[in-house]
Design a protein around this motif. Structure first.
Motif, PDB file in Angstrom:
ATOM      1  N   GLY B  24       4.634  18.954 -49.038  1.00 31.24           N
ATOM      2  CA  GLY B  24       3.358  18.846 -49.734  1.00 31.24           C
ATOM      3  C   GLY B  24       2.930  17.385 -49.790  1.00 31.24           C
ATOM      4  N   VAL B  25       1.985  17.053 -50.645  1.00 31.14           N
ATOM      5  CA  VAL B  25       1.552  15.655 -50.743  1.00 31.14           C
ATOM      6  C   VAL B  25       2.218  14.954 -51.919  1.00 31.14           C
ATOM      7  N   ASP B  26       2.959  15.691 -52.730  1.00 32.69           N
ATOM      8  CA  ASP B  26       3.494  15.092 -53.944  1.00 32.69           C
ATOM      9  C   ASP B  26       4.996  14.866 -53.859  1.00 32.69           C
ATOM     10  N   TYR B  27       5.566  15.061 -52.658  1.00 31.44           N
ATOM     11  CA  TYR B  27       6.965  14.711 -52.487  1.00 31.44           C
ATOM     12  C   TYR B  27       7.114  14.035 -51.131  1.00 31.44           C
ATOM     13  N   ILE B  28       7.061  12.728 -51.175  1.00 36.24           N
ATOM     14  CA  ILE B  28       7.072  11.944 -49.939  1.00 36.24           C
ATOM     15  C   ILE B  28       8.290  11.041 -49.961  1.00 36.24           C
ATOM     16  N   SER B  29       9.047  11.056 -48.888  1.00 33.47           N
ATOM     17  CA  SER B  29      10.204  10.169 -48.860  1.00 33.47           C
ATOM     18  C   SER B  29      10.381   9.570 -47.473  1.00 33.47           C
ATOM     19  N   THR B  30      11.409   8.722 -47.365  1.00 32.07           N
ATOM     20  CA  THR B  30      11.610   7.962 -46.146  1.00 32.07           C
ATOM     21  C   THR B  30      12.911   8.383 -45.479  1.00 32.07           C
ATOM     22  N   TYR B  31      12.815   8.815 -44.248  1.00 35.61           N
ATOM     23  CA  TYR B  31      13.992   9.167 -43.469  1.00 35.61           C
ATOM     24  C   TYR B  31      13.826   8.631 -42.062  1.00 35.61           C
ATOM     25  N   GLN B  32      14.883   8.099 -41.551  1.00 35.36           N
ATOM     26  CA  GLN B  32      14.872   7.639 -40.164  1.00 35.36           C
ATOM     27  C   GLN B  32      14.647   8.840 -39.234  1.00 35.36           C
ATOM     28  N   LYS B  33      13.822   8.667 -38.194  1.00 38.99           N
ATOM     29  CA  LYS B  33      13.538   9.767 -37.268  1.00 38.99           C
ATOM     30  C   LYS B  33      13.968   9.465 -35.841  1.00 38.99           C
ATOM     31  N   LEU B  34      14.431   8.237 -35.609  1.00 43.17           N
ATOM     32  CA  LEU B  34      14.775   7.828 -34.244  1.00 43.17           C
ATOM     33  C   LEU B  34      16.251   7.436 -34.222  1.00 43.17           C
ATOM     34  N   PHE B  35      17.021   8.075 -33.343  1.00 39.54           N
ATOM     35  CA  PHE B  35      18.472   7.912 -33.345  1.00 39.54           C
ATOM     36  C   PHE B  35      18.965   7.543 -31.960  1.00 39.54           C
ATOM     37  N   ASP B  36      19.957   6.668 -31.969  1.00 39.10           N
ATOM     38  CA  ASP B  36      20.455   6.094 -30.713  1.00 39.10           C
ATOM     39  C   ASP B  36      21.906   6.540 -30.510  1.00 39.10           C
ATOM     40  N   PHE B  37      22.143   7.259 -29.426  1.00 39.49           N
ATOM     41  CA  PHE B  37      23.497   7.743 -29.106  1.00 39.49           C
ATOM     42  C   PHE B  37      24.010   7.116 -27.803  1.00 39.49           C
ATOM     43  N   THR B  38      23.575   5.893 -27.577  1.00 41.94           N
ATOM     44  CA  THR B  38      23.885   5.229 -26.304  1.00 41.94           C
ATOM     45  C   THR B  38      25.381   4.923 -26.131  1.00 41.94           C
ATOM     46  N   VAL B  39      25.859   5.073 -24.908  1.00 42.41           N
ATOM     47  CA  VAL B  39      27.191   4.560 -24.535  1.00 42.41           C
ATOM     48  C   VAL B  39      26.931   3.398 -23.574  1.00 42.41           C
ATOM     49  N   PRO B  40      27.113   2.170 -24.053  1.00 42.27           N
ATOM     50  CA  PRO B  40      26.700   0.994 -23.277  1.00 42.27           C
ATOM     51  C   PRO B  40      27.270   1.014 -21.868  1.00 42.27           C
ATOM     52  N   GLY B  41      26.385   0.749 -20.927  1.00 45.28           N
ATOM     53  CA  GLY B  41      26.813   0.646 -19.539  1.00 45.28           C
ATOM     54  C   GLY B  41      26.905   1.981 -18.822  1.00 45.28           C
ATOM     55  N   ARG B  43      25.384   5.424 -20.389  1.00 44.99           N
ATOM     56  CA  ARG B  43      24.250   6.318 -20.665  1.00 44.99           C
ATOM     57  C   ARG B  43      23.465   5.845 -21.880  1.00 44.99           C
ATOM     58  N   VAL B  44      22.164   5.953 -21.761  1.00 47.47           N
ATOM     59  CA  VAL B  44      21.276   5.694 -22.893  1.00 47.47           C
ATOM     60  C   VAL B  44      20.725   7.037 -23.347  1.00 47.47           C
ATOM     61  N   ILE B  45      20.966   7.383 -24.618  1.00 48.17           N
ATOM     62  CA  ILE B  45      20.521   8.665 -25.161  1.00 48.17           C
ATOM     63  C   ILE B  45      19.804   8.388 -26.475  1.00 48.17           C
ATOM     64  N   LEU B  46      18.509   8.663 -26.515  1.00 49.26           N
ATOM     65  CA  LEU B  46      17.735   8.482 -27.741  1.00 49.26           C
ATOM     66  C   LEU B  46      17.157   9.813 -28.163  1.00 49.26           C
ATOM     67  N   LEU B  47      17.197  10.079 -29.459  1.00 49.74           N
ATOM     68  CA  LEU B  47      16.607  11.315 -29.984  1.00 49.74           C
ATOM     69  C   LEU B  47      15.637  10.970 -31.103  1.00 49.74           C
ATOM     70  N   ALA B  48      14.482  11.620 -31.101  1.00 56.48           N
ATOM     71  CA  ALA B  48      13.535  11.496 -32.204  1.00 56.48           C
ATOM     72  C   ALA B  48      13.252  12.898 -32.724  1.00 56.48           C
ATOM     73  N   THR B  49      13.023  13.011 -34.029  1.00 59.10           N
ATOM     74  CA  THR B  49      12.931  14.341 -34.644  1.00 59.10           C
ATOM     75  C   THR B  49      11.642  14.503 -35.442  1.00 59.10           C
ATOM     76  N   ALA B  50      11.122  15.717 -35.443  1.00 64.26           N
ATOM     77  CA  ALA B  50       9.970  16.049 -36.292  1.00 64.26           C
ATOM     78  C   ALA B  50      10.148  17.472 -36.800  1.00 64.26           C
ATOM     79  N   GLY B  51       9.418  17.773 -37.856  1.00 64.26           N
ATOM     80  CA  GLY B  51       9.453  19.134 -38.383  1.00 64.26           C
ATOM     81  C   GLY B  51      10.356  19.240 -39.597  1.00 64.26           C
ATOM     82  N   ASN B  52      10.796  20.446 -39.875  1.00 64.28           N
ATOM     83  CA  ASN B  52      11.593  20.713 -41.080  1.00 64.28           C
ATOM     84  C   ASN B  52      12.842  19.816 -41.129  1.00 64.28           C
ATOM     85  N   LEU B  53      12.918  18.974 -42.140  1.00 63.63           N
ATOM     86  CA  LEU B  53      13.982  17.970 -42.213  1.00 63.63           C
ATOM     87  C   LEU B  53      15.362  18.591 -42.373  1.00 63.63           C
ATOM     88  N   SER B  54      15.458  19.696 -43.101  1.00 61.87           N
ATOM     89  CA  SER B  54      16.785  20.298 -43.288  1.00 61.87           C
ATOM     90  C   SER B  54      17.311  20.850 -41.963  1.00 61.87           C
TER      91      SER B  54
END
Lengths: 264, 264
Positions: B24-41, B43-54
């Motif tokens: 809704g508009v009356d419960y706003i919070s901050t959560y990271q949405k961009l995640f880095d699962f890289t293995v240096p040298g 593989r580079v693996i990035l994930l971004a998320t949207a939608g139902n947080l649970s």
């Protein structure tokens, strides 16, 4: 879909609309969405429509029938724009009520909405958005524009530029850019575009324009705008990156939420 | 809402996300949405998320659990990005299936989506959008960007500017403008913004940035961009209005649809 836009500033009014109607993506046709019910010298009344075409057409037919029948209550007799918004809202309710059950049972969207803009002698220029439920809201100096239909693509340009002090010529250009941005991003919005500019307290429509598909002017402003965006972009400050080799830390933090700093 | 964006060009990859979550508009919070699962040298693996947080949190937990348990199948073992997209999609299906009935009966939206970007040694850089149903699509040179969440406000700037030949530094700036346009038009998208730039074939994340609310750089680019838009606008060709006093004709055509010319 459709996209219509009204802008009211201290200098007057701009109304703009596309002409595309679609039922799915495989039935696309052209219908005028911007209608002028002005009585020269006395009142300027403009209506723009979005949503279910069979609803908006029938509502317009009823508004016209009241005019033709010289009914006591019509777009030409009501004393102010507030009463006209109520009157249009009542026709929206009446027509939707007639059809709702039949459309609902087949899950057809019967929603529609109107923009009503204009000025009646003795009043300020004003702009209303009339919802499918017949209620309405009015544009104010803080937010001098209202949109119906496919509103999102064309909103950023307006949010970044418009104010109540904007000239109507500038407002008309912004309206055109807003429509063009929407057309570029969504094929369900398309030409011909209709644009009307009304100078407050003149009670006459002196400027209007129709822009068809591949209209040279439309092509010219699109090219100009895209070149300008690129040029503006060239001068944009560089991003101040955090540089490094982030993978290790990032890997840890991605795997182990416990080691993440708390959300800021 | 949320807005995440990925851009893949011949030079590499940009991923960007806001951090706002709202119920809704009356419960706003901050959560990271961009995640880095890289293995240096490797593989580079990035994930971004949207939608139902649970849903997205639980899916990420399962992806991390597979990594921590050194499972045979994980983000770090699968041989290519296509298999990783399938794997993430299968976790999306698994988690949603667990909760669907409970959420559905209370009409709670359980939809979620992911952007998956990166590169595994031996492959090209690539970008996928994984839907709530677990299926996915891939960005191509013709349309080198994919968006999830509140996508519309930020799309026109990308449609007008991006191509597969765009440098990743330019792509990062466009991504930032796209996010900023969205934030300006929709309060459900907000800072901190996370932005990662990846140069193809380096297999390391060397550039990332977090921009908090009222970050001086964010303010600077917003001011710069709005001034540039206004300036570009100043030079825009004038609208070639049809001038006259249209009210009479318009009145007739508005009242009497019979006298209207057929739709063009």
């Amino acid at each position: 879909m459709t996209y219509c836009l009204g802008i009211v500033t201290q200098y007057g009014l701009v109304m703009a609309a596309d002409s595309r109607t679609n039922a799915g993506v495989d039935y696309i046709s052209t219908y005028q969405k911007l209608f002028d019910f002005t009585v020269p010298g006395e009142r300027v009344i403009l209506l723009a429509t979005a949503g279910n075409l069979s609803m908006t057409q029938e509502i317009l037919t009823i508004l016209r029938r009241d005019l033709r029948a010289q009914a006591d209550v019509s777009l030409h007799t009501l004393p102010n724009m507030y009463e006209i918004a109520r009157y249009v809202g009542s026709k929206v309710r009446q027509v939707i009520e007639t059809h709702r059950a039949w459309l609902q049972q087949d899950k057809i969207d019967y929603q529609c909405s109107f923009l009503l803009g204009g000025q009646i002698r003795g009043e300020e220029t004003c702009l209303y958005l009339i919802y499918s439920q017949g209620n309405f809201l009015q544009a104010t100096p803080e937010t001098p524009f209202l949109q119906i239909g496919e509103t999102k693509y064309g909103k950023p340009i307006l949010d970044r530029t418009l104010s109540y002090d904007t000239s109507i010529e500038a407002a008309a250009k912004y309206a055109l850019l807003s429509l063009d941005s929407t057309m570029k991003s969504n094929i369900s919005v398309g030409p011909p575009l209709h644009l009307i500019k009304y100078a407050a307290n003149t009670f006459l429509i002196k400027h209007r324009v129709e822009l068809v598909l591949r209209d040279p002017f439309l092509i010219k402003i699109r090219k100009y705008w895209e070149a300008s965006l690129r040029q503006a972009f060239e001068g944009m400050p560089a991003i101040e990156w955090q540089e490094g080799e982030f993978a290790d830390v990032a890997l840890l933090s991605a795997i182990d939420p416990e080691v993440l700093p708390p959300p800021s």
